[in-house]
Design a protein around this motif. Structure first.
Motif, PDB file in Angstrom:
ATOM      1  N   LYS A 197      72.448  37.432  17.099  1.00 15.59           N
ATOM      2  CA  LYS A 197      73.684  38.167  17.344  1.00 15.59           C
ATOM      3  C   LYS A 197      73.444  39.283  18.344  1.00 15.59           C
ATOM      4  O   LYS A 197      72.388  39.912  18.345  1.00 15.59           O
ATOM      5  N   ASP A 198      74.445  39.522  19.199  1.00 14.02           N
ATOM      6  CA  ASP A 198      74.360  40.630  20.135  1.00 14.02           C
ATOM      7  C   ASP A 198      74.474  41.953  19.387  1.00 14.02           C
ATOM      8  O   ASP A 198      75.032  42.017  18.279  1.00 14.02           O
ATOM      9  N   VAL A 199      73.959  43.014  20.000  1.00 16.72           N
ATOM     10  CA  VAL A 199      73.891  44.318  19.334  1.00 16.72           C
ATOM     11  C   VAL A 199      74.638  45.362  20.165  1.00 16.72           C
ATOM     12  O   VAL A 199      74.457  45.444  21.383  1.00 16.72           O
ATOM     13  N   GLN A 200      75.477  46.135  19.494  1.00 13.64           N
ATOM     14  CA  GLN A 200      76.196  47.227  20.148  1.00 13.64           C
ATOM     15  C   GLN A 200      75.220  48.376  20.374  1.00 13.64           C
ATOM     16  O   GLN A 200      74.616  48.877  19.423  1.00 13.64           O
ATOM     17  N   LEU A 201      75.069  48.815  21.634  1.00 17.76           N
ATOM     18  CA  LEU A 201      74.110  49.865  21.968  1.00 17.76           C
ATOM     19  C   LEU A 201      74.792  51.088  22.562  1.00 17.76           C
ATOM     20  O   LEU A 201      75.860  50.980  23.180  1.00 17.76           O
ATOM     21  N   TYR A 202      74.140  52.227  22.367  1.00 16.43           N
ATOM     22  CA  TYR A 202      74.626  53.500  22.896  1.00 16.43           C
ATOM     23  C   TYR A 202      73.497  54.198  23.648  1.00 16.43           C
ATOM     24  O   TYR A 202      72.366  54.274  23.159  1.00 16.43           O
TER      25      TYR A 202
END
Length: 344
Positions: free
Chosen positions: A332-337
């Motif tokens: 799964k893709d990961v939300q990054l900041y």
């Protein structure tokens, strides 16, 4: 640690053996509580005095010797100096003993015999030596981990929640080619010495791997006041302050980038001939993959959404949503900041 060794192996034995001197001098009974108070006072004074002298010697002299000379020369100076400190402390304690016991028991007291002082000195030298060895082992394993290993806490794999951060030197290959491998090794030594500043923010240094350092926190320690962010930026700020030094010494100013993650990990003890405390799990792999994306996303520090949601003081930083990113090996893709310090 040193206090415990000194108390058990030296002071208590020495001063308890001195009790027999009091009765022949006119005191038929001994108040055990007074004796224990006196022993505690002597333990405290001796331990405090020796710890103070030893710490001053380590900070002011031994560290400089280790930096500017060979370890053999440092040890050749350090061991006799430590022995002299112990002799000095023993003489001071003996003076206090002879001066104060008459006040307690209203009578004269015989000074300790030279053989008894020598007995105490030898015990103290051994005790201090053992305590320093154990302290170094504890530093090697990480603060507090020695006792956990001895108690068998890591014998069986167990799961716990941790924050992990992978911190890597940017352009390490080109830097090594530019300044040479010997100077590059010295550069890493200097950088990782400066990295000790993260200890102020309750960080546990897990391991050094080449030009990379892996550090972790329990959620309670790492999330309190955003310690895991403050630790990284304290390190990078220190490197900026020392930019002139690094430029003069190596011709470059080191720049580190980092990726962090939070989640369950397995902690256990591995190895037989050489034992080590190790962490396993997808949380570490993901943190490493996040760090690898720093160059692609023009970021010095990247964190996932799971950490972003737990930040206490989001307004204290410049935080940009860089979107949902595919990480190597992740289904799964990961939300990054992207996280940076606010411009002052």
């Amino acid at each position: 640690m040193g206090v415990i060794f000194m108390a058990l192996s030296a002071y208590s034995r020495f001063y308890f053996t001195e009790m027999y001197r009091i009765e022949p001098l006119g005191t038929s009974t001994v108040d055990l509580s007074d004796i224990l108070k006196f022993i505690f006072m002597m333990i405290f004074l001796g331990s405090f005095g020796l710890a103070l002298l030893s710490s001053m010697f380590d900070v002011l002299i031994l560290k400089k010797l280790l930096k500017n000379t060979s370890p053999k020369i440092a040890l050749a100076i350090g061991i006799p100096s430590q022995a002299l400190m112990i002799i000095l402390i023993v003489q001071i304690l003996d003076f206090i003993y002879v001066s104060t016991v008459p006040w307690i028991y209203n009578g004269p007291v015989n000074p300790s015999e030279p053989s008894e002082n020598m007995f105490l000195i030898v015990h103290l030298i051994v005790a201090v030596g053992l305590s320093k060895v154990l302290i170094e082992i504890d530093r090697k394993l990480g603060p507090g981990n020695l006792w956990k290993m001895l108690s068998g806490k890591f014998f069986k794999p167990r799961e716990e929640e941790r924050i992990f951060m992978f911190i890597d030197l940017q352009s390490s290959t080109s830097i090594a080619e530019k300044i040479g491998h010997l100077e590059y090794s010295r550069l890493l030594q200097n950088c990782f010495q400066d990295f000790s500043i993260v200890d102020r923010y309750r960080a546990d240094i897990y391991q050094y791997v080449g030009d990379e350092v892996v550090v972790s926190w329990s959620p309670k320690k790492g999330l309190r006041n955003d310690n895991f962010l403050k630790a990284f930026f304290a390190f990078t700020d220190l490197l900026k302050k020392k930019a002139d030094y690094y430029q003069k010494e190596y011709g470059i100013v080191p720049y580190f980038k980092a990726g962090a993650n939070i989640g369950p990990v397995i902690i256990t003890e591995v190895g037989d001939i050489k034992r080590e405390i190790t962490y396993h799990g997808d949380t570490l792999n993901t943190a490493a993959r996040i760090q690898e994306k720093c160059n692609d996303l023009d970021a010095q520090l990247l964190i996932p959404e799971s950490l972003y949601r737990l930040l206490e003081n989001k307004d204290d930083y410049q935080i940009d949503d860089v979107g949902t990113i595919h990480l190597k090996g992740k289904g799964k893709d990961v939300q990054l900041y992207r996280v940076a310090q606010l411009d002052n």
